[in-house]
Scaffold this motif. Structure first.
Motif, short mmCIF file in Angstrom:
data_model
loop_
_atom_site.label_atom_id
_atom_site.label_comp_id
_atom_site.label_asym_id
_atom_site.label_seq_id
_atom_site.Cartn_x
_atom_site.Cartn_y
_atom_site.Cartn_z
N GLU A 126 0.81 -1.25 -0.03
CA GLU A 126 0.07 0.02 -0.04
C GLU A 126 0.91 1.27 0.00
O GLU A 126 0.45 2.24 -0.52
N TYR A 127 2.20 1.41 0.84
CA TYR A 127 2.86 2.48 0.75
C TYR A 127 3.41 2.49 -0.83
O TYR A 127 3.64 3.73 -1.25
N TRP A 135 1.89 10.49 -4.05
CA TRP A 135 1.54 10.80 -2.59
C TRP A 135 0.88 12.22 -2.50
O TRP A 135 -0.57 11.62 -2.33
N GLY A 136 1.48 13.14 -2.33
CA GLY A 136 0.58 14.42 -2.78
C GLY A 136 -0.21 14.99 -1.15
O GLY A 136 -0.70 15.95 -1.14
N LEU A 144 -3.24 4.20 7.43
CA LEU A 144 -2.30 3.28 6.88
C LEU A 144 -1.31 2.81 7.89
O LEU A 144 -0.23 2.59 7.66
N LEU A 145 -2.02 2.52 9.04
CA LEU A 145 -0.99 1.95 10.17
C LEU A 145 -0.78 0.49 10.11
O LEU A 145 -1.74 -0.25 9.77
N GLY A 146 0.74 0.21 10.21
CA GLY A 146 0.93 -1.38 10.24
C GLY A 146 1.20 -2.01 11.37
O GLY A 146 0.71 -1.37 12.55
N THR A 147 1.62 -2.99 11.59
CA THR A 147 1.74 -3.68 12.89
C THR A 147 3.52 -4.13 12.98
O THR A 147 4.08 -4.44 12.15
N ARG A 148 3.95 -3.80 14.04
CA ARG A 148 5.48 -4.19 14.20
C ARG A 148 5.44 -5.69 14.64
O ARG A 148 4.57 -6.19 15.20
N LEU A 281 -5.74 -7.58 -3.92
CA LEU A 281 -5.74 -7.55 -2.57
C LEU A 281 -4.87 -6.76 -1.80
O LEU A 281 -3.63 -6.79 -2.16
N PRO A 282 -5.14 -5.54 -1.44
CA PRO A 282 -4.29 -4.32 -1.11
C PRO A 282 -3.40 -4.96 0.25
O PRO A 282 -2.09 -4.44 0.43
N ASN A 283 -3.82 -5.95 0.87
CA ASN A 283 -3.01 -6.43 2.21
C ASN A 283 -2.16 -7.65 1.81
O ASN A 283 -1.85 -8.33 2.76
N VAL A 284 -1.84 -7.64 0.69
CA VAL A 284 -0.86 -9.00 0.28
C VAL A 284 0.52 -8.27 -0.44
O VAL A 284 0.29 -7.40 -1.33
N PHE A 285 1.44 -8.74 0.28
CA PHE A 285 2.75 -8.42 -0.54
C PHE A 285 3.51 -9.66 -1.46
O PHE A 285 3.42 -10.73 -0.74
N LEU A 286 3.58 -9.52 -2.62
CA LEU A 286 3.98 -10.42 -3.45
C LEU A 286 5.25 -10.26 -4.12
O LEU A 286 5.56 -9.22 -4.60
N THR A 287 5.88 -11.46 -4.22
CA THR A 287 7.21 -11.36 -4.92
C THR A 287 6.98 -12.69 -5.89
O THR A 287 6.44 -13.75 -5.61
#
Length: 324
Positions: A126-127, A135-136, A144-148, A281-287
């Motif tokens: 998402e970032y 951005w802007g 857009l808070l994540g989790t540590r 899905l915005p909550n998935v980081f894909l490689t």
């Protein structure tokens, strides 16, 4: 003058140091930049009559394919740890030695698992999309808070070499490490991690779940809707092992419903064409299955495969043979 060097068929290019060694030691046909298909491999093998084939994951050789390999083939060396793309019994039945490349990619795969963990927890996809959109504007304090991941409870399924390497890294983040494995590790390898005899028992205690075991008929689809429902709501799911371990319909449902807050995925059931729903899905980081993709590791893997080919063709035992 004919080339009397051993004939080796490469299904795709290797790193520059590996290619230089291969070109000096073997007679090879033109090497494609992209990995061959199974049909292209079989056609090239019939035309070139190689004594060895160097291949990798993503190129299946099943029983019917193996029967079409020429009698010249003595060894199939896969530049990977995983061998689920190969029909090992069928290859052995033809008298063909099979080798793989264990150990050398442990550290890079563990690094990739941590990258996926951090990226999923901190909403990297998402970032990235926000930045590429220009951005802007300033973000609100609660936006857009994540989790540590520091201090979180990490459950590892499969505590082999890679699982233990992930555990070592997790301790650097003060994570509480738990694991499920076929058998409990000796205390020195366990290093304070908590053992669970079943995955089911471990799941309710996991803030983050990370898979590190091979694909097999027994593990196919093991991460299903029932198991995902046993995780605490809002858990994070990581897979840098094999896509076949996961029921992807269940995973997508869990991500959509909020049962999972996020996922980091490097592997998929249908590679290189993963389920397009993941892209939505915005909550998935894909490689794209790049756990070993560093110059150092891919070179070490290629060199190990060449070592195996040289040994077998010289009449010696393979260094890292794969048993049925």
């Amino acid at each position: 003058m004919s080339d009397t060097r051993p004939r080796v068929l490469l299904t795709q290019r290797q790193t520059t140091p590996v290619m230089q060694r291969i070109e000096q030691s073997f007679n090879i046909p033109a090497v494609p930049d992209q990995q061959m298909t199974t049909r292209e491999l079989l056609d090239a093998a019939r035309a070139f009559q190689p004594q060895a084939i160097m291949t990798a994951t993503g190129l299946p050789l099943r029983g019917s394919d193996v029967l079409l390999l020429p009698d010249s083939v003595k060894v199939v060396a896969t530049v990977s740890v995983g061998t689920d793309h190969l029909d090992i019994p069928a290859l052995h039945a033809r008298g063909i030695v099979v080798t793989n490349t264990p150990d050398v990619l442990t550290e890079c795969n563990a690094d990739m698992a941590m990258l996926l963990m951090l990226a999923a927890a901190r909403r990297a996809s998402e970032y990235g999309a926000l930045m590429r959109g220009g951005w802007g504007r300033s973000l609100a304090m609660d936006e857009l808070l994540g989790t540590r991941i520091s201090g979180k409870r990490l459950g590892i399924v499969g505590m082999g070499r890679i699982g233990r390497a992930v555990a070592r890294r997790a301790r650097g983040f003060d994570m509480k490490v738990m694991y499920s494995n076929r058998r409990r590790l000796p205390a020195d390898q366990e290093a304070g991690a908590t053992f669970f005899s079943t995955v089911t028992d471990m799941l309710p205690h996991c803030d983050i779940l990370s898979l590190h075991l091979p694909a097999s008929p027994e593990t196919d689809g093991m991460i299903n809707a029932d198991l995902l429902s046993r995780l605490p709501r809002g858990a994070i799911f990581i897979n840098a092992a094999r896509g076949a371990l996961v029921d992807e319909d269940a995973l997508i449902d869990a991500l959509r419903s909020g049962q999972l807050a996020a996922a980091g995925l490097d592997v998929y059931r249908n590679e290189p064409n993963p389920d397009p729903r993941f892209l939505e899905l915005p909550n998935v980081f894909l490689t794209p299955h790049v756990g070993s993709a560093t110059v150092e590791t891919r070179t070490d893997m290629g060199m190990m495969a060449v070592d195996n080919v040289e040994a077998v063709l010289a009449g010696r035992d393979a260094l890292t043979p794969v048993q049925a």
